[in-house]
Design a protein around this motif. Structure first.
Motif, PDB file in Angstrom:
ATOM      1  N   ASN A 255       0.814  -1.208   0.000  1.00 62.57           N
ATOM      2  CA  ASN A 255       0.000   0.000   0.000  1.00 62.57           C
ATOM      3  C   ASN A 255       0.846   1.256   0.000  1.00 62.57           C
ATOM      4  OD1 ASN A 255      -2.056  -1.857   0.212  1.00 62.57           O
ATOM      5  ND2 ASN A 255      -3.028  -0.912   1.996  1.00 62.57           N
ATOM      6  N   THR A 256       1.936   1.230   0.754  1.00 68.06           N
ATOM      7  CA  THR A 256       2.825   2.397   0.808  1.00 68.06           C
ATOM      8  C   THR A 256       3.428   2.688  -0.551  1.00 68.06           C
ATOM      9  OG1 THR A 256       3.361   1.986   3.135  1.00 68.06           O
ATOM     10  CG2 THR A 256       4.893   3.359   1.884  1.00 68.06           C
ATOM     11  N   THR A 257       3.883   1.642  -1.239  1.00 68.94           N
ATOM     12  CA  THR A 257       4.467   1.817  -2.570  1.00 68.94           C
ATOM     13  C   THR A 257       3.432   2.354  -3.556  1.00 68.94           C
ATOM     14  OG1 THR A 257       6.015   0.003  -2.169  1.00 68.94           O
ATOM     15  CG2 THR A 257       5.674   0.649  -4.456  1.00 68.94           C
ATOM     16  N   LEU A 258       2.211   1.837  -3.481  1.00 66.19           N
ATOM     17  CA  LEU A 258       1.153   2.294  -4.372  1.00 66.19           C
ATOM     18  C   LEU A 258       0.803   3.752  -4.099  1.00 66.19           C
ATOM     19  CD1 LEU A 258      -1.106  -0.874  -4.208  1.00 66.19           C
ATOM     20  CD2 LEU A 258       0.113  -0.058  -6.221  1.00 66.19           C
ATOM     21  N   LYS A 259       0.763   4.113  -2.821  1.00 69.19           N
ATOM     22  CA  LYS A 259       0.435   5.490  -2.457  1.00 69.19           C
ATOM     23  C   LYS A 259       1.514   6.447  -2.937  1.00 69.19           C
ATOM     24  CE  LYS A 259      -0.860   8.322   1.556  1.00 69.19           C
ATOM     25  NZ  LYS A 259      -1.110   8.309   3.029  1.00 69.19           N
ATOM     26  N   GLU A 260       2.774   6.099  -2.734  1.00 65.83           N
ATOM     27  CA  GLU A 260       3.872   6.964  -3.176  1.00 65.83           C
ATOM     28  C   GLU A 260       3.867   7.111  -4.694  1.00 65.83           C
ATOM     29  OE1 GLU A 260       7.264   5.041  -1.531  1.00 65.83           O
ATOM     30  OE2 GLU A 260       7.022   5.943   0.475  1.00 65.83           O
ATOM     31  N   GLY A 261       3.609   6.009  -5.404  1.00 68.32           N
ATOM     32  CA  GLY A 261       3.540   6.080  -6.858  1.00 68.32           C
ATOM     33  C   GLY A 261       2.390   6.930  -7.334  1.00 68.32           C
ATOM     34  N   LEU A 262       1.259   6.858  -6.617  1.00 67.36           N
ATOM     35  CA  LEU A 262       0.090   7.660  -6.968  1.00 67.36           C
ATOM     36  C   LEU A 262       0.395   9.147  -6.822  1.00 67.36           C
ATOM     37  CD1 LEU A 262      -2.933   7.834  -7.691  1.00 67.36           C
ATOM     38  CD2 LEU A 262      -3.439   7.591  -5.248  1.00 67.36           C
ATOM     39  N   ILE A 263       1.047   9.517  -5.730  1.00 68.90           N
ATOM     40  CA  ILE A 263       1.394  10.923  -5.496  1.00 68.90           C
ATOM     41  C   ILE A 263       2.295  11.442  -6.618  1.00 68.90           C
ATOM     42  CG2 ILE A 263       2.647  12.489  -3.966  1.00 68.90           C
ATOM     43  CD1 ILE A 263       1.682  10.745  -1.617  1.00 68.90           C
ATOM     44  N   LYS A 264       3.286  10.649  -7.015  1.00 74.17           N
ATOM     45  CA  LYS A 264       4.185  11.057  -8.096  1.00 74.17           C
ATOM     46  C   LYS A 264       3.432  11.200  -9.415  1.00 74.17           C
ATOM     47  CE  LYS A 264       8.269   8.763  -6.108  1.00 74.17           C
ATOM     48  NZ  LYS A 264       9.236   7.646  -6.293  1.00 74.17           N
ATOM     49  N   THR A 265       2.489  10.307  -9.656  1.00 74.86           N
ATOM     50  CA  THR A 265       1.751  10.322 -10.916  1.00 74.86           C
ATOM     51  C   THR A 265       0.822  11.526 -11.014  1.00 74.86           C
ATOM     52  OG1 THR A 265       1.783   7.903 -10.895  1.00 74.86           O
ATOM     53  CG2 THR A 265       0.268   8.962 -12.438  1.00 74.86           C
ATOM     54  N   LEU A 266       0.147  11.853  -9.919  1.00 79.56           N
ATOM     55  CA  LEU A 266      -0.828  12.937  -9.936  1.00 79.56           C
ATOM     56  C   LEU A 266      -0.199  14.293 -10.215  1.00 79.56           C
ATOM     57  CD1 LEU A 266      -3.118  11.823  -6.974  1.00 79.56           C
ATOM     58  CD2 LEU A 266      -3.728  11.906  -9.400  1.00 79.56           C
ATOM     59  N   VAL A 267       1.107  14.424 -10.000  1.00 80.85           N
ATOM     60  CA  VAL A 267       1.798  15.673 -10.349  1.00 80.85           C
ATOM     61  C   VAL A 267       1.620  15.977 -11.827  1.00 80.85           C
ATOM     62  CG1 VAL A 267       4.073  16.770 -10.552  1.00 80.85           C
ATOM     63  CG2 VAL A 267       3.476  15.481  -8.489  1.00 80.85           C
TER      64      VAL A 267
END
Length: 446
Positions: free
Chosen positions: A63-75
């Motif tokens: 979940n942590t990896t998915l959340k961090e990737g999501l934050i980077k993507t939404l930029v």
């Protein structure tokens, strides 16, 4: 009876326990506020969140990896974290930056059973527990991670349709997967709307009132009745059409060449019409969602992020449809789609410019929950939904839309069956009294 369905019975007592619910915000308070106007293509879509559900076998990313990737993507996808507002002249738009961004609802949940017990996922109303409520959602994108006891994962995403069409959603899903795997987001989304500017002077060579939009003067008391006629008897049916069935059984009836989409849509139109038991002289219409990017001259970039889809229409008398050939019906579908060219799209853009200050009510908002005798067909073939990959060895094993409460909707999805590459899964929404016959005749060639 050959239904073509490969599925298990999904337990109805599934319990999804929400552990946390937070808002992810990557908006910079100090950046300039940006306004992205809603185009006529945005305003013609459903004012609603579209839910999409993915299932991954173990081992899935954390979940942590998915959340961090999501934050980077939404930029790179700022409109997804924005909010609806108005431009200075008072036109609808998406606002983001400068404290205007709403962020993303991010939910973590668990299911104390093994994912295998639920595979393949079925289009059941029970799947609504996999994603946050879509009514009155506070953010334009919502994500829920559902972790199973075995380590398997169901990810459900809802995105407001005014912000993105299927092509755009597929691009975002692919980008999120790349970010989680440590890759750059490429290609980047395109927000330039210059290719959608009106002509000088604008002109409408086609009629869109009564086709895409309903004049407010024609909306009466019956409109309110239609909105409230929710029918609990609507069923979501999953049918599988193998590559062999499509290429041999269906295409074997043709003398001319049609695409898999045109051919399967024609077959379904005939079978659903037969299952509905419509009057022989009734008029039935099929509405097909057409991606306008490649149909503009010059073409809009594939990476354009927003909505650039318009409807194509074909009509038939029930008796003619059922007594005719599959090839004839495929020709009707093909002819309807072919009408959507650059001139049609440019007229639609000009219509939007001429009526930009009008309250536009899409036909889809006033049709109610039963579309019969008509059909709406959406194709997810080629939208990259099936290419979502988070690495870690967890294989995408199932994906489908969230529960569809409206009768008469057909969604074509690329099959994930490794033994049937090129097969198509189809979601069909029907009234319960018609569903039994449809299951019996869904693969009949008569």
């Amino acid at each position: 009876m050959n239904t073509g369905q490969k599925k298990k019975t999904q337990p109805s007592d599934m319990e999804v326990q929400v552990l946390s619910s937070t808002i992810i915000s990557n908006g910079d308070q100090h950046t300039k506020v940006t306004q992205i106007p809603l185009t006529i293509f945005d305003r013609s879509t459903l004012n609603f969140h579209i839910p999409i559900i993915y299932a991954f076998k173990p081992a899935a990313a954390t979940n942590t990896t998915l959340k961090e990737g999501l934050i980077k993507t939404l930029v790179h996808f700022p409109t997804l974290v924005g909010r609806f507002g108005e431009t200075n002249p008072g036109l609808p738009c998406i606002l983001f930056g400068g404290g205007e961004s709403r962020g993303t609802l991010f939910v973590e949940a668990t299911v104390e059973e093994n994912l295998e017990n639920y595979l393949p996922l079925e289009p059941s109303i029970d799947t609504k527990s996999f994603y946050p409520p879509t009514e009155e959602a506070e953010t334009l994108i919502q994500v829920q991670l559902n972790r199973f006891a075995c380590g398997g994962l169901v990810i459900a995403i809802t995105i407001h349709h005014w912000v993105a069409d299927g092509q755009s959603m597929g691009s975002f899903f692919t980008a999120w997967g790349r970010s989680v795997r440590g890759l750059d987001v490429a290609p980047l989304p395109v927000y330039d709307q210059s290719m959608l500017a009106p002509r000088h002077p604008p002109r409408c060579d086609f009629e869109f009132w009564g086709v895409e939009f309903v004049p407010l003067s024609l909306i009466s008391h019956s409109y309110n009745e239609a909105l409230s006629e929710f029918n609990p008897n609507v069923r979501n049916i999953l049918a599988h059409y193998s590559k062999e069935f499509i290429s041999t059984k269906l295409k074997g009836q043709l003398q001319q060449k049609y695409s898999t989409f045109e051919l399967l849509t024609a077959h379904l139109w005939r079978k659903i019409t037969e299952a509905r038991g419509l009057h022989p002289m009734a008029l039935t219409q099929i509405r097909v969602a057409v991606n306008g990017r490649r149909r503009l001259t010059p073409p809009a970039p594939k990476e354009y992020f927003g909505n650039l889809v318009i409807s194509a229409f074909s009509n038939a008398i029930v008796k003619d449809l059922l007594d005719g050939t599959l090839e004839h019906t495929a020709g009707l579908v093909s002819d309807g789609v072919r009408q959507v060219g650059d001139s049609y799209l440019r007229s639609f853009i000009d219509f939007g410019f001429i009526n930009e200050r009008e309250v536009l009510m899409p036909n889809t908002d006033v049709e109610g929950t039963v579309l019969s005798p008509n059909l709406e067909v959406d194709s997810w073939l080629g939208l990259n939904f099936d290419e979502m990959d988070f690495g870690c060895g967890g294989r995408l094993c199932s994906f489908l839309p969230g529960w569809v409460p409206v009768e008469g909707v057909v969604i074509l999805i690329p099959s994930l069956d490794e033994d049937d590459k090129g097969g198509v899964d189809v979601i069909v929404t029907m009234l319960e009294e018609h569903a039994k016959l449809f299951r019996q005749i869904s693969h009949s060639l008569a």
